[in-house]
Design an enzyme around this catalytic site. Sequence first.
Site, PDB file in Angstrom:
ATOM      1  N   GLU A  92       0.770  -1.262   0.012  1.00 62.84           N
ATOM      2  CA  GLU A  92       0.041  -0.053   0.139  1.00 62.84           C
ATOM      3  C   GLU A  92       0.809   1.448   0.005  1.00 62.84           C
ATOM      4  OE1 GLU A  92      -4.069   0.259   2.041  1.00 62.84           O
ATOM      5  OE2 GLU A  92      -2.932   1.174   3.156  1.00 62.84           O
ATOM      6  N   HIS A 140       6.803 -27.087   2.825  1.00 64.39           N
ATOM      7  CA  HIS A 140       5.837 -28.256   2.327  1.00 64.39           C
ATOM      8  C   HIS A 140       4.746 -27.657   1.497  1.00 64.39           C
ATOM      9  CE1 HIS A 140       7.844 -31.252   5.066  1.00 64.39           C
ATOM     10  NE2 HIS A 140       7.806 -30.119   5.841  1.00 64.39           N
ATOM     11  N   LYS A 153     -13.926   0.931  -3.881  1.00 63.16           N
ATOM     12  CA  LYS A 153     -14.786   1.356  -2.862  1.00 63.16           C
ATOM     13  C   LYS A 153     -15.945   2.217  -3.529  1.00 63.16           C
ATOM     14  CE  LYS A 153     -12.073   3.025   0.365  1.00 63.16           C
ATOM     15  NZ  LYS A 153     -11.521   3.209   1.649  1.00 63.16           N
TER      16      LYS A 153
END
EC number: 5.3.1.9
Length: 504
Positions: A333, A364, A473
């Site tokens: 950000e 793994h 948004k």
Amino acid sequence: MTQTNGFDALHAHAQRLRGAAIPALLAAEPQRPTQYARQVGPLYFNFARQKYDRAALDALFAIARERDLAGAFQRLFRGEQVNVTEQRAALHTALRGDLTDAPVASEAYATAAEVRQRMGALIQQLEATEVTDIVSVGIGGSDLGPRLVADALRPVSGARFRVHFVSNVDGAAMQRTLATLDPARTAGILISKTFGTQETLLNGSILHAWLGGSERLYAVSANPERAAKAFDIAPGRVLPMWDWVGGRYSLWSAVGFPIALAIGFERFEQLLEGAAQFDAHVLNTPLEENVAVLHGLTAVWNRNLLGSATHAVMTYDQRLALLPSYLQQLVMESLGKRVKLDGSAVDSDTVSVWWGGAGTDVQHSFFQALHQGTSVVPADFIGTVHNDDPYAENHVALMANVLAQTEALANGQDSSDPHRSYPGGRPSTVILLDALTPQALGGLISMYEHSVYVQSVMWGINAFDQFGVELGKQLASQLLPALKGEAADVADPVTRELLSKLRG
């Protein structure tokens, strides 16, 4: 950065070193394991397996001086408007220490200390009640930092409060949290800089109704009047934050209220002390010995000179499992920008994609790609010298894996069977905490904050705004009526098709 006087020389070093074997670099500089190591308080850093040498580092530091990095740190700490697009200071360092003679920074420090006293008093009041559980509602910088620190430092047993974090607007997150709690013994904290954040308002409304009112609701906001009004929270239970602190840099402020409840107020203050100690190192140490500068310049070297598009963070301490997620926001950000401070296009790539996980689990899952994939991924390996749990053999095995994996990534191994050959040449930095204490964690987070700032100065971008999060948004807000079945003008044909599917 490519327009600096020293870039051509730096680029020549990159051409020389891109194909260099890390064992060859170590052989050429026998003192490299110690010369490329630094100790700052409880934190140890080793950069010996990065793919640069002294000459390349000198060229990097020359550009840092040309970019006036030391002056940039002075401007940051003194409270000058380094956030030029919003015409604000970025005084997160003043939340934890008073390190300059600048009146603006000193006033900010005094203000933050006063709010901490208020926060401590509220904690004492809560301790005198029957409340056992705290639900902290926030998102982004109002959640990731507090969640990380609370998870890392919470006591194994005997904590006065259990703190639960809810961030996602998905109602399932709140439902699962509240299903385990008793409303009569629960308090809530709503954290939002503006108190206009959709996720926090929706989740806050659910929590308010579940608690049966605002009697046990608290808020933290840079808009305290709006916070108090939105949920009828008494002003004495609303703590302020300020527009000179960005959300992703705010855990040191009253945004850390849930941290202090989870780990204790005294340990919260120790967290701030650790960060302030590292701040002092950054402010007062020459560039060549400055760990945050070296870490940030290493990131620039790997991104712009060696072409690495991603960066991995592996925490070999389960208590730090949330650190990669926290760093994703802090780094991406802050540095995910395509224009410079003056609005012109950047002249080089900026942020890498940051990702990672907790060792040894990640060995793994994605380590196959790190060792034998076609992309070279620089990495930070983070561990602790001393563990707090009673299982010493487990800790020895954990640290053996740190040593083994960093060696294997760097050195590789030849084989007559190409499927079993490891190319090596994968750079990494090892960071060791003496122990996972509040001071050490505070210093570690401070280091990453300053490393981000170093990169922003080198690229000439603003690390303290985040306009890229706004468009999505805004569109979501415009689409809400359509999802509720109301008439709405939706121009995008793919969105119209998806809306028809969602509305059945």
